[in-house]
Scaffold this motif. Structure first.
Motif, PDB file in Angstrom:
ATOM      1  N   LYS A  79       0.832  -1.211   0.000  1.00 29.21           N
ATOM      2  CA  LYS A  79       0.000   0.000   0.000  1.00 29.21           C
ATOM      3  C   LYS A  79       0.871   1.267   0.000  1.00 29.21           C
ATOM      4  N   PRO A  80       0.461   2.282  -0.776  1.00 27.80           N
ATOM      5  CA  PRO A  80      -0.787   2.400  -1.540  1.00 27.80           C
ATOM      6  C   PRO A  80      -0.741   1.785  -2.929  1.00 27.80           C
ATOM      7  N   THR A  81       0.387   1.173  -3.310  1.00 29.19           N
ATOM      8  CA  THR A  81       0.495   0.535  -4.615  1.00 29.19           C
ATOM      9  C   THR A  81      -0.195  -0.821  -4.596  1.00 29.19           C
ATOM     10  N   GLU A  82      -0.867  -1.145  -5.677  1.00 31.06           N
ATOM     11  CA  GLU A  82      -1.501  -2.460  -5.793  1.00 31.06           C
ATOM     12  C   GLU A  82      -0.652  -3.351  -6.682  1.00 31.06           C
ATOM     13  N   LEU A  83      -0.298  -4.525  -6.175  1.00 30.51           N
ATOM     14  CA  LEU A  83       0.493  -5.479  -6.942  1.00 30.51           C
ATOM     15  C   LEU A  83      -0.403  -6.292  -7.869  1.00 30.51           C
ATOM     16  N   PRO A  84       0.105  -6.737  -9.013  1.00 28.17           N
ATOM     17  CA  PRO A  84      -0.654  -7.700  -9.824  1.00 28.17           C
ATOM     18  C   PRO A  84      -0.844  -8.995  -9.035  1.00 28.17           C
ATOM     19  N   VAL A  85      -2.043  -9.522  -9.058  1.00 27.23           N
ATOM     20  CA  VAL A  85      -2.320 -10.712  -8.262  1.00 27.23           C
ATOM     21  C   VAL A  85      -1.534 -11.913  -8.775  1.00 27.23           C
ATOM     22  N   GLY A  86      -1.147 -11.883 -10.066  1.00 29.15           N
ATOM     23  CA  GLY A  86      -0.341 -12.966 -10.612  1.00 29.15           C
ATOM     24  C   GLY A  86       1.013 -13.099  -9.939  1.00 29.15           C
ATOM     25  N   ILE A  87       1.553 -11.980  -9.440  1.00 27.89           N
ATOM     26  CA  ILE A  87       2.818 -12.036  -8.703  1.00 27.89           C
ATOM     27  C   ILE A  87       2.637 -12.797  -7.399  1.00 27.89           C
ATOM     28  N   ILE A  88       1.523 -12.548  -6.724  1.00 26.20           N
ATOM     29  CA  ILE A  88       1.260 -13.220  -5.448  1.00 26.20           C
ATOM     30  C   ILE A  88       1.060 -14.718  -5.662  1.00 26.20           C
ATOM     31  N   THR A  89       0.282 -15.094  -6.673  1.00 27.93           N
ATOM     32  CA  THR A  89       0.050 -16.525  -6.905  1.00 27.93           C
ATOM     33  C   THR A  89       1.332 -17.220  -7.342  1.00 27.93           C
ATOM     34  N   ALA A  90       2.200 -16.493  -8.065  1.00 21.53           N
ATOM     35  CA  ALA A  90       3.482 -17.086  -8.450  1.00 21.53           C
ATOM     36  C   ALA A  90       4.366 -17.311  -7.229  1.00 21.53           C
ATOM     37  N   LEU A  91       4.378 -16.344  -6.304  1.00 21.79           N
ATOM     38  CA  LEU A  91       5.160 -16.503  -5.077  1.00 21.79           C
ATOM     39  C   LEU A  91       4.637 -17.649  -4.233  1.00 21.79           C
ATOM     40  N   MET A  92       3.323 -17.856  -4.258  1.00 18.13           N
ATOM     41  CA  MET A  92       2.743 -18.973  -3.507  1.00 18.13           C
ATOM     42  C   MET A  92       2.947 -20.294  -4.235  1.00 18.13           C
ATOM     43  N   GLY A  93       2.812 -20.269  -5.560  1.00 24.04           N
ATOM     44  CA  GLY A  93       2.759 -21.511  -6.312  1.00 24.04           C
ATOM     45  C   GLY A  93       4.079 -22.041  -6.813  1.00 24.04           C
ATOM     46  N   ALA A  94       5.034 -21.152  -7.131  1.00 20.42           N
ATOM     47  CA  ALA A  94       6.298 -21.613  -7.702  1.00 20.42           C
ATOM     48  C   ALA A  94       7.058 -22.555  -6.766  1.00 20.42           C
ATOM     49  N   PRO A  95       7.215 -22.227  -5.473  1.00 16.82           N
ATOM     50  CA  PRO A  95       7.881 -23.190  -4.580  1.00 16.82           C
ATOM     51  C   PRO A  95       7.128 -24.515  -4.488  1.00 16.82           C
ATOM     52  N   PHE A  96       5.796 -24.446  -4.503  1.00 17.15           N
ATOM     53  CA  PHE A  96       4.997 -25.666  -4.455  1.00 17.15           C
ATOM     54  C   PHE A  96       5.211 -26.494  -5.721  1.00 17.15           C
ATOM     55  N   PHE A  97       5.325 -25.817  -6.871  1.00 20.33           N
ATOM     56  CA  PHE A  97       5.584 -26.518  -8.128  1.00 20.33           C
ATOM     57  C   PHE A  97       6.933 -27.236  -8.082  1.00 20.33           C
ATOM     58  N   LEU A  98       7.963 -26.556  -7.554  1.00 22.87           N
ATOM     59  CA  LEU A  98       9.278 -27.184  -7.446  1.00 22.87           C
ATOM     60  C   LEU A  98       9.235 -28.397  -6.520  1.00 22.87           C
ATOM     61  N   TYR A  99       8.468 -28.277  -5.449  1.00 17.97           N
ATOM     62  CA  TYR A  99       8.290 -29.407  -4.531  1.00 17.97           C
ATOM     63  C   TYR A  99       7.646 -30.588  -5.244  1.00 17.97           C
ATOM     64  N   LEU A 100       6.597 -30.316  -6.032  1.00 19.27           N
ATOM     65  CA  LEU A 100       5.937 -31.384  -6.778  1.00 19.27           C
ATOM     66  C   LEU A 100       6.863 -31.981  -7.823  1.00 19.27           C
ATOM     67  N   LEU A 101       7.677 -31.128  -8.454  1.00 20.45           N
ATOM     68  CA  LEU A 101       8.605 -31.608  -9.471  1.00 20.45           C
ATOM     69  C   LEU A 101       9.614 -32.580  -8.864  1.00 20.45           C
ATOM     70  N   MET A 102      10.110 -32.265  -7.678  1.00 21.07           N
ATOM     71  CA  MET A 102      11.053 -33.166  -7.014  1.00 21.07           C
ATOM     72  C   MET A 102      10.384 -34.504  -6.662  1.00 21.07           C
ATOM     73  N   LYS A 103       9.132 -34.441  -6.193  1.00 20.18           N
ATOM     74  CA  LYS A 103       8.411 -35.675  -5.889  1.00 20.18           C
ATOM     75  C   LYS A 103       8.162 -36.472  -7.165  1.00 20.18           C
ATOM     76  N   HIS A 104       7.873 -35.791  -8.268  1.00 14.57           N
ATOM     77  CA  HIS A 104       7.619 -36.460  -9.529  1.00 14.57           C
ATOM     78  C   HIS A 104       8.890 -37.169 -10.020  1.00 14.57           C
ATOM     79  N   LYS A 105      10.041 -36.527  -9.852  1.00 19.56           N
ATOM     80  CA  LYS A 105      11.299 -37.132 -10.257  1.00 19.56           C
ATOM     81  C   LYS A 105      11.582 -38.396  -9.462  1.00 19.56           C
ATOM     82  N   ARG A 106      11.152 -38.393  -8.202  1.00 19.47           N
ATOM     83  CA  ARG A 106      11.378 -39.570  -7.347  1.00 19.47           C
ATOM     84  C   ARG A 106      10.271 -40.618  -7.518  1.00 19.47           C
ATOM     85  N   GLY A 107       9.329 -40.353  -8.417  1.00 14.09           N
ATOM     86  CA  GLY A 107       8.255 -41.312  -8.658  1.00 14.09           C
ATOM     87  C   GLY A 107       7.219 -41.359  -7.562  1.00 14.09           C
ATOM     88  N   GLU A 108       7.076 -40.280  -6.794  1.00 13.60           N
ATOM     89  CA  GLU A 108       6.122 -40.271  -5.674  1.00 13.60           C
ATOM     90  C   GLU A 108       4.770 -39.670  -6.048  1.00 13.60           C
TER      91      GLU A 108
END
Length: 335
Positions: free
Chosen positions: A303-332
């Motif tokens: 505030k008072p600047t409004e961030l693009p919501v896509g930045i927030i979802t990327a910050l939330m989702g990108a680490p989760f994606f990397l976590y899933l990618l590691m599990k996928h590599k291990r066949g889990e």
């Protein structure tokens, strides 16, 4: 009634309330309630003056509430499309944008910014649906559409469309900022017309996916599902169409918002299991909650600047994606 449903409904209502309550102007819960009741009476009675107008009516009813409801509906649509994408492609890392819908919508948005700024959403929607048609046509082999071919065609088209979009944005000069903000995702300027459009599409699209939960379970089996009586090629077309429709309307109203269709299904799959009878509706509700929270953070973190919501979802989702990618590599993860 299963325990998860009332829990998610309560969480959804809480997130919606916080989305309306929190903002640059402090509004009490009683003022919020009064404004919503006044707005509902105005709509039902078709009268602009059903009584004394609450002091914060404009802020609550015309600014915050449609924005929060639209965020919830877009999240619900993207999460549902994500569930269907992961089943259709039998890929735990798939999301609604994998068939080129979002990239195609970006071309429409960039063109609208140059030639018709007032119709950016309409341009994006038409462009998104046209992109799906192109990808699907290119992928067709002897009248059938193999999943692997569709996946590769969608990725290739996505790269091409993104390159065209960014060229158009750069060529806009001073107007590039508006298009850039839209492409990164924003609910700023949302109105009741946007809410109505997305509500109808999400009701039909999500309702169809919930209704066809058995087919989503079977389609995970791939060609083996044919032996169980499933018309695999028909349902692939139907599910691609529903995924495209849900994502296109979401993108046309809110811009490109990633990772909701990836994170929500996986969180619910961990809690409820892989059966789409419960997974699809639970993921939809949780996706709505995630995007309302992301939009709330986008409005308040800088505030008072409004961030693009896509930045927030990327910050939330990108680490989760990397976590899933590691599990996928291990066949889990399932494949």
């Amino acid at each position: 009634m299963r325990k998860w449903l009332p829990t998610l409904l309560i969480v959804s209502l809480t997130a919606l309330f916080l989305g309306v309550y929190v903002g640059s102007v402090n509004i009490s819960p009683s003022d919020i309630t009064a404004s919503i009741i006044y707005g509902i009476k105005s709509a039902l009675l078709n009268s602009p003056n059903p009584g004394e107008k609450p002091h914060y009516f404009v802020i609550v009813w015309q600014l915050r509430l449609p924005r929060v409801l639209l965020a919830y509906l877009v999240g619900l649509s993207l999460a549902s499309a994500g569930v269907a994408s992961q089943a259709l492609f039998r890929n735990p890392l798939a999301d609604p944008y994998i068939i080129g819908v979002s990239a195609g919508a970006g071309i429409g948005a960039a063109l609208a910014a140059i030639y018709a700024p007032a119709h950016m959403g309409a341009f994006a929607l038409v462009s998104a649906l046209l992109s799906v048609f192109i990808v699907y046509t290119v992928s067709k082999v002897d009248g059938k559409v193999p999943v692997d071919t569709l996946l590769l065609a969608g990725i290739a088209y996505g790269f091409l469309a993104s390159a065209v979009t960014w060229y158009l944005i750069i060529s806009q000069g001073e107007r590039a900022h508006v298009t850039w903000m839209w492409l990164m995702g924003t609910f700023n300027g949302s109105d009741w017309g946007d809410v109505g459009e997305v509500f109808i599409v999400s009701l039909l699209g999500v309702g169809f996916l919930i209704w066809k939960w058995r087919e989503l379970n079977l389609i995970l089996l791939g060609e083996e599902s044919i032996a169980l009586g499933l018309d695999l090629h028909l349902y692939r077309k139907l599910f691609v169409g529903v995924i495209a429709l849900l994502t296109a309307f979401a993108v046309s109203t809110a811009g490109i918002i990633g990772f909701i269709g990836l994170v929500s299904p996986h969180v619910m799959r961990l809690l409820l299991g892989p059966n789409h009878r419960e997974l699809t509706p639970a993921s939809a509700l949780f996706g709505g909650v995630l995007l309302v929270i992301a939009d709330l953070l986008a409005r308040t973190l800088a505030k008072p600047t409004e961030l693009p919501v896509g930045i927030i979802t990327a910050l939330m989702g990108a680490p989760f994606f990397l976590y899933l990618l590691m599990k996928h590599k291990r066949g889990e993860l399932y494949s």
